[in-house]
Design a protein around this motif. Structure first.
Motif, mmCIF file in Angstrom:
data_model
loop_
_atom_site.group_PDB
_atom_site.id
_atom_site.type_symbol
_atom_site.label_atom_id
_atom_site.label_comp_id
_atom_site.label_asym_id
_atom_site.label_seq_id
_atom_site.Cartn_x
_atom_site.Cartn_y
_atom_site.Cartn_z
ATOM 1 N N MET A 1 0.847 -1.187 0.000
ATOM 2 C CA MET A 1 0.000 0.000 0.000
ATOM 3 C C MET A 1 0.878 1.230 0.000
ATOM 4 O O MET A 1 1.657 1.447 0.931
ATOM 5 N N VAL A 2 0.782 2.027 -1.062
ATOM 6 C CA VAL A 2 1.549 3.262 -1.191
ATOM 7 C C VAL A 2 0.626 4.442 -0.906
ATOM 8 O O VAL A 2 -0.459 4.538 -1.484
ATOM 9 N N ASP A 3 1.069 5.332 -0.015
ATOM 10 C CA ASP A 3 0.283 6.536 0.257
ATOM 11 C C ASP A 3 1.177 7.568 0.928
ATOM 12 O O ASP A 3 2.100 7.211 1.669
ATOM 13 N N ASP A 4 0.891 8.841 0.653
ATOM 14 C CA ASP A 4 1.659 9.909 1.297
ATOM 15 C C ASP A 4 1.458 9.921 2.806
ATOM 16 O O ASP A 4 2.289 10.459 3.539
ATOM 17 N N ASP A 5 0.362 9.355 3.278
ATOM 18 C CA ASP A 5 0.076 9.237 4.705
ATOM 19 C C ASP A 5 0.467 7.822 5.150
ATOM 20 O O ASP A 5 -0.246 6.851 4.890
ATOM 21 N N ALA A 6 1.611 7.705 5.813
ATOM 22 C CA ALA A 6 2.118 6.385 6.196
ATOM 23 C C ALA A 6 1.177 5.659 7.143
ATOM 24 O O ALA A 6 1.023 4.432 7.071
ATOM 25 N N ASP A 7 0.527 6.396 8.046
ATOM 26 C CA ASP A 7 -0.398 5.754 8.984
ATOM 27 C C ASP A 7 -1.599 5.164 8.242
ATOM 28 O O ASP A 7 -2.073 4.068 8.577
ATOM 29 N N TYR A 8 -2.101 5.895 7.247
ATOM 30 C CA TYR A 8 -3.218 5.376 6.447
ATOM 31 C C TYR A 8 -2.794 4.114 5.700
ATOM 32 O O TYR A 8 -3.556 3.141 5.640
ATOM 33 N N CYS B 1 5.242 -5.850 5.603
ATOM 34 C CA CYS B 1 4.492 -5.351 4.451
ATOM 35 C C CYS B 1 5.297 -4.321 3.670
ATOM 36 O O CYS B 1 6.261 -3.740 4.176
ATOM 37 N N LEU B 2 4.890 -4.090 2.453
ATOM 38 C CA LEU B 2 5.482 -3.065 1.594
ATOM 39 C C LEU B 2 4.532 -1.878 1.607
ATOM 40 O O LEU B 2 3.641 -1.773 0.775
ATOM 41 N N CYS B 3 4.691 -1.014 2.599
ATOM 42 C CA CYS B 3 3.714 0.058 2.741
ATOM 43 C C CYS B 3 4.363 1.330 3.232
ATOM 44 O O CYS B 3 5.454 1.312 3.816
ATOM 45 N N GLY B 4 3.689 2.450 2.957
ATOM 46 C CA GLY B 4 4.175 3.730 3.424
ATOM 47 C C GLY B 4 4.264 4.753 2.317
ATOM 48 O O GLY B 4 3.662 4.596 1.242
ATOM 49 N N GLU B 5 5.016 5.797 2.560
ATOM 50 C CA GLU B 5 5.197 6.866 1.596
ATOM 51 C C GLU B 5 5.978 6.357 0.389
ATOM 52 O O GLU B 5 6.744 5.391 0.494
ATOM 53 N N PRO B 6 5.802 6.998 -0.784
ATOM 54 C CA PRO B 6 6.476 6.522 -1.999
ATOM 55 C C PRO B 6 7.979 6.334 -1.837
ATOM 56 O O PRO B 6 8.535 5.336 -2.329
ATOM 57 N N GLY B 7 8.637 7.252 -1.154
ATOM 58 C CA GLY B 7 10.078 7.127 -0.979
ATOM 59 C C GLY B 7 10.467 5.876 -0.218
ATOM 60 O O GLY B 7 11.428 5.183 -0.585
ATOM 61 N N ARG B 8 9.715 5.559 0.843
ATOM 62 C CA ARG B 8 10.019 4.357 1.612
ATOM 63 C C ARG B 8 9.758 3.099 0.794
ATOM 64 O O ARG B 8 10.537 2.144 0.839
ATOM 65 N N VAL B 9 8.667 3.077 0.051
ATOM 66 C CA VAL B 9 8.359 1.906 -0.774
ATOM 67 C C VAL B 9 9.433 1.722 -1.840
ATOM 68 O O VAL B 9 9.859 0.592 -2.127
#
Length: 346
Positions: free
Chosen positions: A226-233, A298-306
């Motif tokens: 899950m890729v999102d600018d909001d890491a908590d989301y 999981c592979l999740c978080g902000e685009p840079g982290r992913v």
């Protein structure tokens, strides 16, 4: 590193079959190399993949995985050959032992010596797919049955590809060694990059036992993304399914994903999640999963982290990363496919 797309255990039922086909076609357009359907106790992945074969042109079609307790080895070989022929040579056969809850509760087969059974199973599948008479005398599978009227039969059709790739789901050290010894690919699930690297030593040991380089075995970790600018989301989107795996996938006594979390240093949280699941349900289990555990598995978080995480999988030798999506709508999942393709190409 190529990307695969997992549609999970629900297949076309999850969002309607046309919506699922739309997602798979978009993955194909974006350059994903394969789509994978798994097996629980509902939708048949072989039927799903045969249906997807008719609606796609290039994307590989993987079973991730067929449970070996669910069907005879020759039945798996027949499904594999049929789908491979229907798709023009695009099938990848993923097999796994599942666990005692499903094997004994759903399929009525004792979960005893699962690795010996899996070894025999792969040998029979390969014999059948190669068009040879199926005769096997192993500790778990004997064909033909002795003392009866049966004879060694040869499959009347074969796959387009020879050999057809066989991948094994494996989590524990001995299972990973078996994958290195007898399979064309290894399917670890929920493994962080560093754990892939750690267990690759076992994969290499199995490959050496078979007299081949470990590079001959594809490494295809399966992760929720899950890729999102909001890491908590992003974490909140994957947390329900992860809580199901860690808390409720199996019995209190045998849950391989709970054990994996323990090996990764999250034993206390995993134990709390399992207890919460059995006492209060999925919502309670979700509350027991710390962000650090979610980030690890999981592979999740902000685009840079992913992007960094994708690079980490690539660095430890993953040849393909199979992503499962947890975004709430079909449109969201289409966007996720685009994000992942872009970030993997950076």
């Amino acid at each position: 590193m190529r990307l695969g797309f997992s549609i999970g255990t629900l297949g076309p039922v999850a969002a309607g079959h046309e919506a699922q086909l739309r997602l798979v076609r978009e993955a194909e357009r974006l350059g994903f190399d394969s789509v994978w359907a798994s097996e629980g106790y509902g939708v048949d992945p072989a039927a799903t993949l045969a249906w997807l074969a008719a609606g796609t042109e290039r994307i590989g079609l993987g079973s991730g995985v067929l449970q070996v307790s669910a069907r005879a080895a020759v039945a798996a070989a027949m499904s594999a050959a049929t789908i491979d022929r229907l798709s023009g040579g695009r099938f990848l056969l993923g097999l796994g032992a599942s666990g005692p809850q499903v094997a004994e509760g759903w399929h009525g087969r004792r979960y005893e010596r699962p690795l010996a059974h899996l070894r025999d199973y792969v040998a029979v599948v390969r014999t059948a797919l190669e068009g040879r008479p199926v005769a096997h005398d192993g500790p778990e599978i004997v064909l033909p049955l002795p003392g009866g009227e049966g004879k060694a039969l040869t499959m009347t059709v074969g796959p387009v590809r020879q050999p057809l790739p066989v991948h094994l789901a494996a989590m524990g050290p001995k299972a990973v060694e078996l994958a290195g010894e007898v399979a064309d690919g290894w399917l670890p699930i929920h493994f962080p990059p560093d754990h892939v690297a750690e267990m690759s030593v076992r994969l290499a040991a199995g490959a050496a036992r078979a007299g081949r380089p470990v590079a001959a075995v594809e490494v295809s970790p399966m992760v929720m993304a899950m890729v999102d600018d909001d890491a908590d989301y992003a974490r909140d989107m994957v947390r329900p399914m992860l809580a199901l795996y860690v808390g409720g996938m199996g019995s209190r006594g045998v849950n391989f994903y709970n054990r994996l979390a323990g090996r990764l240093g999250f034993g206390a949280a995993a134990a709390r999640a399992q207890a919460a699941y059995f006492e209060g349900g999925l919502g309670a289990a979700m509350e027991e999963l710390p962000d650090e555990l979610v980030d690890a598995l999981c592979l999740c978080g902000e685009p840079g982290r992913v992007r960094e995480r994708l690079a980490a999988y690539r660095k430890v030798g993953a040849t393909r990363l199979i992503v499962g999506l947890n975004a709430p709508t079909v449109e969201d999942r289409l966007e996720q496919l685009g994000w992942l393709a872009e970030l993997n190409g950076d």
